[in-house]
Design a protein around this motif. Structure first.
Motif, PDB file in Angstrom:
ATOM      1  N   LEU A  64       0.816  -1.218   0.000  1.00  0.00           N
ATOM      2  CA  LEU A  64       0.000   0.000   0.000  1.00  0.00           C
ATOM      3  C   LEU A  64       0.847   1.264   0.000  1.00  0.00           C
ATOM      4  O   LEU A  64       0.445   2.289  -0.555  1.00  0.00           O
ATOM      5  CB  LEU A  64      -0.948   0.020   1.201  1.00  0.00           C
ATOM      6  CG  LEU A  64      -2.047  -1.036   1.203  1.00  0.00           C
ATOM      7  CD1 LEU A  64      -2.920  -0.880   2.446  1.00  0.00           C
ATOM      8  CD2 LEU A  64      -2.882  -0.981  -0.067  1.00  0.00           C
ATOM      9  N   GLY A  65       2.008   1.236   0.625  1.00  0.00           N
ATOM     10  CA  GLY A  65       2.843   2.429   0.765  1.00  0.00           C
ATOM     11  C   GLY A  65       3.901   2.528  -0.307  1.00  0.00           C
ATOM     12  O   GLY A  65       5.076   2.289  -0.048  1.00  0.00           O
ATOM     13  N   ARG A  69       2.572   6.672  -5.644  1.00  0.00           N
ATOM     14  CA  ARG A  69       1.130   6.788  -5.385  1.00  0.00           C
ATOM     15  C   ARG A  69       0.693   5.626  -4.518  1.00  0.00           C
ATOM     16  O   ARG A  69       1.424   4.680  -4.320  1.00  0.00           O
ATOM     17  CB  ARG A  69       0.314   6.876  -6.669  1.00  0.00           C
ATOM     18  CG  ARG A  69       0.331   5.620  -7.510  1.00  0.00           C
ATOM     19  CD  ARG A  69      -0.474   5.783  -8.776  1.00  0.00           C
ATOM     20  NE  ARG A  69       0.385   6.416  -9.764  1.00  0.00           N
ATOM     21  CZ  ARG A  69       0.114   6.521 -11.033  1.00  0.00           C
ATOM     22  NH1 ARG A  69      -1.021   6.065 -11.497  1.00  0.00           N
ATOM     23  NH2 ARG A  69       0.942   7.074 -11.872  1.00  0.00           N
ATOM     24  N   SER A  70      -0.515   5.679  -4.046  1.00  0.00           N
ATOM     25  CA  SER A  70      -1.023   4.659  -3.139  1.00  0.00           C
ATOM     26  C   SER A  70      -1.226   3.322  -3.853  1.00  0.00           C
ATOM     27  O   SER A  70      -1.646   3.275  -5.012  1.00  0.00           O
ATOM     28  CB  SER A  70      -2.370   5.125  -2.563  1.00  0.00           C
ATOM     29  OG  SER A  70      -2.997   4.070  -1.874  1.00  0.00           O
ATOM     30  N   ASN A  98      -7.088   1.464   6.305  1.00  0.00           N
ATOM     31  CA  ASN A  98      -6.392   0.917   5.134  1.00  0.00           C
ATOM     32  C   ASN A  98      -6.988  -0.416   4.715  1.00  0.00           C
ATOM     33  O   ASN A  98      -7.154  -0.684   3.525  1.00  0.00           O
ATOM     34  CB  ASN A  98      -4.894   0.757   5.427  1.00  0.00           C
ATOM     35  CG  ASN A  98      -4.130   2.029   5.178  1.00  0.00           C
ATOM     36  OD1 ASN A  98      -4.098   2.544   4.069  1.00  0.00           O
ATOM     37  ND2 ASN A  98      -3.514   2.558   6.222  1.00  0.00           N
TER      38      ASN A  98
END
Length: 166
Positions: A64-65, A69-70, A98
């Protein structure tokens, strides 16, 4: 000679992870499983998004990180580009926000990075077979969220679960 079905060949796996050490550990776990084939490793969201359109995969592993970008954007795009591809998050983010956003974006599994490599092949094969592998803490958060929303019915059932005989 018959054409092998998808279940008869190793699952094609792509990975997007910016941390070099973690990417190497995940890639090693995938490559060490005879039922899996590592098709591509990306460091950024843009790399995987540029690669995906011409390269069908069975499973996409997404951090996710990401630096550009996400990973949530990667999941949404992957679901559009390859609707048959199962997406699993592999991240350090174990918070409810998340987790919920990842599932809403189209992820079918959610693993935290602690201890991921040991059982990764099993989790990927489970995902490909229609399961939803997730770390126990993520499953607990989902259950708690469902219970707080008033979920008293058995999932997929018709009402409350019958009482067990004593």
């Amino acid at each position: 000679m018959s054409i092998a079905s998808a279940a008869d060949r190793p699952a094609r796996v792509a990975l997007v992870e910016d941390d070099a050490g973690m990417r190497q550990r995940i890639a090693h776990a995938v490559q060490g499983d005879a039922g899996l084939s590592l098709a591509f490793e990306a460091v950024t969201a843009q790399q995987i998004l540029d690669w995906l359109p011409g390269h069908p995969v069975d499973v996409l592993l997404v951090d996710l990180g990401l630096p550009d970008r996400s990973g949530l954007e990667v999941i949404r795009a992957a679901r559009r580009l390859q609707p048959d591809c199962a997406v699993m998050v592999i991240t350090i983010f174990g918070d409810e926000a998340n987790m919920v956003q990842a599932f809403e974006a189209g992820a079918s599994g959610y693993l935290l990075k602690d201890g991921t490599e040991r059982d990764l092949g099993l989790h990927i094969r489970s995902l490909r077979a229609g399961g939803s592998p997730m770390s126990p803490i993520i499953a607990r958060q989902l259950l708690r969220r469902w219970q707080q929303a008033g979920g008293t019915a058995v999932p997929g059932g018709r009402g409350a679960a019958p009482a067990s005989p004593a």
